[in-house]
Design an enzyme around this catalytic site. Structure first.
Site, PDB file in Angstrom:
ATOM      1  N   TYR A 160       0.848  -1.207   0.000  1.00 48.50           N
ATOM      2  CA  TYR A 160       0.000   0.000   0.000  1.00 48.50           C
ATOM      3  C   TYR A 160       0.880   1.253   0.000  1.00 48.50           C
ATOM      4  O   TYR A 160       0.725   2.145  -0.833  1.00 48.50           O
ATOM      5  CB  TYR A 160      -0.910  -0.034   1.229  1.00 48.50           C
ATOM      6  N   LYS A 164       1.138   3.874  -3.103  1.00 48.31           N
ATOM      7  CA  LYS A 164       0.598   5.235  -2.895  1.00 48.31           C
ATOM      8  C   LYS A 164       1.686   6.277  -3.163  1.00 48.31           C
ATOM      9  O   LYS A 164       1.405   7.367  -3.660  1.00 48.31           O
ATOM     10  CB  LYS A 164       0.028   5.374  -1.482  1.00 48.31           C
TER      11      LYS A 164
END
Ligand SMILES: NC(=O)c1ccc[n+]([C@@H]2O[C@H](COP(=O)([O-])OP(=O)(O)OC[C@H]3O[C@@H](n4cnc5c(N)ncnc54)[C@H](O)[C@@H]3O)[C@@H](O)[C@H]2O)c1
Length: 272
Positions: A160, A164
């Protein structure tokens, strides 16, 4: 640009931050196409907007499929006469320690967290340009694009956090490339917002990445921002043409810590 009377498309608009963005844009006077892989939620958000006196249509879309995005663009253009604002929100989360992450898991995260934005921009950019006026793109990254929490609880967020950060670099560069055309780009970097991300990540994992899986357990902790709270930030970000849309002011010390660490290492190496 002004949000009032603009036409907006919200990809991943059926739930969470996309829903909050759709509601906020509609409340500010935009006509909104709410699009989601889950038609039930897209229709429900459309109905919410209509009940509040706004203008909306809904559509099913698969944000990983250019043809599906192109069909959405055609539908929004047909309904509203053009598209001025793209809000791109698709993303996934899962608990994957980096030392056990497989190529398939990396591919899933890269496709849903990064390429979903790239595809949406590629498909919608010609429509934003065709309007000839100001236009704006909002790409939802996360606070995890600005600082690296080791994990939330015991959840490993390496895939993640890394993906991101990729969205941040993409958005910052895209903003520079499009600035001369009057098309603004913002990257939305929220902290925790009440949403269904664990469930939707698991439910909609494409077959090519392993298919549906069991969702992460656990509810959002008390005190997290409600999705409705995000919408006004998105509107302000578009109208002020801000690069970063920052919803969680309490994260400032974390960002400062990261920058302090960077400067310390510059200083260390400058010492020879
Ligand atoms: N909730 C948070 O705390 C938080 C914080 C920062 C950033 N984000 C980011 O916000 C974005 C939205 O997540 P959320 O937390 O609101 O979750 P959510 O699950 O509530 O919303 C995501 C929506 O995207 C839809 N979706 C999933 N796959 C899709 C696809 N292939 N095509 C079209 N739609 C699809 C889902 O059906 C769902 O409606 C994600 O990029 C997430 O990483 C979330």
């Amino acid at each position: 640009m002004q949000v009032a009377n603009a036409s907006a498309v919200v990809v991943g608009g059926g739930s969470g931050i996309g829903r909050g963005s759709a509601l906020g844009l509609a409340a500010a006077g935009a006509r909104v196409a709410v699009a989601d892989v889950d038609p039930v939620t897209a229709e429900a958000v459309c109905a919410e907007i209509a009940a509040a006196g706004g203008t909306a249509i809904w559509s099913t879309v698969d944000g990983t499929d250019r043809e599906s995005l192109a069909a959405l663009a055609a539908r929004a253009t047909g309904a509203f006469g053009g598209v001025d604002i793209l809000s791109s929100n698709v993303g996934v989360v899962a608990d994957v320690p980096l030392d056990r992450a497989t190529e398939q898991e990396w591919a899933w995260f890269l496709e849903l967290n990064v390429l979903s934005h790239v595809r949406a921009v590629d498909v919608f950019l010609p429509h934003l340009r065709a309007g000839g006026g100001p236009a704006h793109i909002v790409l939802t990254a996360s606070m995890a694009a600005l600082v690296v929490p080791a994990g939330v609880g015991d959840v490993h967020l390496g895939l993640y956090n890394a993906t991101k950060h990729a969205v941040l670099g993409y958005a910052e560069t895209l903003r520079g490339e499009l600035a001369g055309e009057g098309i603004g780009v913002s990257v939305l970097c929220p902290g925790m917002v009440r949403s269904n991300l664990s469930a939707t990540s698991a439910r909609h994992r494409p077959a090519r990445h392993g298919g549906p899986m069991e969702a992460l357990a656990g509810a959002a902790p008390p005190g997290v921002m409600e999705p409705e709270g995000v919408g006004p930030f998105v509107v302000r970000g578009i109208e002020g043409n801000r690069l970063y849309i920052l919803t969680h002011h309490e994260a400032v010390p974390l960002v400062q810590q990261r920058h302090t660490a960077l400067v310390e290492d510059f200083t260390y190496f400058a010492g020879g």
